[in-house]
Scaffold this motif. Structure first.
Motif, short mmCIF file in Angstrom:
data_model
loop_
_atom_site.label_atom_id
_atom_site.label_comp_id
_atom_site.label_asym_id
_atom_site.label_seq_id
_atom_site.Cartn_x
_atom_site.Cartn_y
_atom_site.Cartn_z
N LEU A 51 35.10 16.23 14.66
CA LEU A 51 36.26 15.65 15.32
C LEU A 51 36.36 14.20 14.88
O LEU A 51 35.34 13.52 14.76
CB LEU A 51 36.12 15.72 16.84
N HIS A 53 45.42 11.43 25.90
CA HIS A 53 46.14 12.67 25.59
C HIS A 53 45.72 13.74 26.59
O HIS A 53 44.61 13.72 27.10
CB HIS A 53 45.83 13.16 24.17
N ASP A 77 35.25 21.08 27.58
CA ASP A 77 36.47 20.74 26.85
C ASP A 77 36.43 19.29 26.40
O ASP A 77 35.92 18.42 27.12
CB ASP A 77 37.70 20.90 27.76
N TRP A 117 37.01 9.79 23.19
CA TRP A 117 37.16 11.15 23.70
C TRP A 117 36.75 11.24 25.15
O TRP A 117 35.90 10.49 25.61
CB TRP A 117 36.30 12.12 22.88
N LEU A 130 39.26 27.64 19.46
CA LEU A 130 38.66 26.66 20.40
C LEU A 130 37.16 26.87 20.54
O LEU A 130 36.45 25.98 20.97
CB LEU A 130 39.33 26.76 21.76
N ARG A 133 39.06 16.19 24.86
CA ARG A 133 40.40 15.74 24.52
C ARG A 133 40.33 14.26 24.14
O ARG A 133 39.43 13.54 24.58
CB ARG A 133 41.38 15.94 25.69
N ARG A 134 41.29 13.81 23.36
CA ARG A 134 41.33 12.40 23.01
C ARG A 134 41.75 11.58 24.21
O ARG A 134 42.58 12.01 25.00
CB ARG A 134 42.35 12.19 21.88
N ARG A 181 46.11 17.19 25.81
CA ARG A 181 45.83 18.47 25.15
C ARG A 181 44.35 18.60 24.80
O ARG A 181 43.75 17.69 24.21
CB ARG A 181 46.66 18.60 23.88
N ILE A 182 43.77 19.75 25.15
CA ILE A 182 42.37 20.02 24.78
C ILE A 182 42.32 20.26 23.27
O ILE A 182 43.07 21.08 22.74
CB ILE A 182 41.84 21.25 25.55
N GLN A 183 41.44 19.54 22.59
CA GLN A 183 41.33 19.65 21.12
C GLN A 183 40.22 20.60 20.71
O GLN A 183 40.25 21.15 19.62
CB GLN A 183 41.00 18.28 20.53
N HIS A 184 39.20 20.70 21.55
CA HIS A 184 38.08 21.54 21.18
C HIS A 184 37.34 21.96 22.45
O HIS A 184 37.27 21.18 23.40
CB HIS A 184 37.13 20.78 20.25
#
Ligand SMILES: O=C(O)CCC(=O)C(=O)O
Ligand SMILES: [Mn+2]
Length: 201
Positions: free
Chosen positions: A11, A149, A143, A174, A3, A145-146, A151-154
């Motif tokens: 992304l 969604h 953080d 995002w 992360l 996330r899309r 969930r944290i993606q990055h």
């Protein structure tokens, strides 16, 4: 995935430029001290589901006289550019290669101050806005996330003197946040330079 991977950010449906060492420490220290001392910080109250809450940080909006910005559900008349903010804006514009007519300052006093999930996609910013975000003071986790969604993606560690530029379709696909943390955090000031599509801009 790590992360905290600091390699170029790739992304999908996003355009992010990450310059972790944009400012040298002495200049970043000086700008932070002056901004903390000079800024008339406010804590606006926002209406959420019929109840009023103070935003969980301090803010100030500066810009050209016609750059009235609605954030946190309120319209804000800009404060006039100070000599320091005009100097910072010129450096950021030279780096990014585009003009900005406003800057939102956020002051996070400690880990209890935060900014919830959002994207900077207000109509007044237009399509594919370029947002240049300068970080001064304590490092905080940012953080991504899309949209749609959970969930944290990055995540990025936004450190003293770093610059993050979000452009292209990023805001449309995002969301980002600066979550509260129990870890001890030095005071932090974040400046997001924006171009509002107002007549004459
Ligand atoms: O403090 C940060 O790094 C985020 C600020 C932000 O997202 C905003 O001002 O819209
Ligand atoms: Mn934002």
């Amino acid at each position: 995935m790590d992360l905290f991977d600091d390699s170029p950010l790739q992304l999908p449906d996003a355009e992010l430029t990450w310059l972790p060492h944009w400012l040298d420490t002495a200049l970043a220290d000086a700008w932070l001290a002056r901004l903390l001392a000079e800024t008339p910080w406010e804590q606006p109250r926002v209406n959420l589901h019929g109840r009023e809450y103070p935003v969980p940080r301090r803010v100030a909006w500066y810009g050209d006289a016609d750059a009235q910005y609605g954030y946190s559900g309120l319209r804000h008349q800009p404060l006039p550019w100070t000599a320091l903010l005009a100097e910072i804006r010129a450096r950021v514009e030279a780096e990014v290669g585009q003009a900005f007519n406003g800057v939102l300052l956020n002051y996070y006093r400690d880990g209890g101050d935060s900014m919830g999930w959002h994207s900077d996609a207000e109509p007044i910013l237009g399509r594919n806005p370029v947002i240049a975000s300068l970080n001064l003071g304590g490092t905080r986790r940012f953080d991504l996330r899309r949209r749609g969604h959970s969930r944290i993606q990055h995540s990025l560690a936004l450190s003293h003197g770093s610059l993050l530029v979000m452009s292209g379709p990023t805001q449309h696909h995002w969301q980002h946040q600066v979550a509260k943390t129990r870890a001890s955090c030095a005071p932090r000031v974040n400046l997001t330079f924006r171009l509002l599509k107002v007549p004459g801009a």
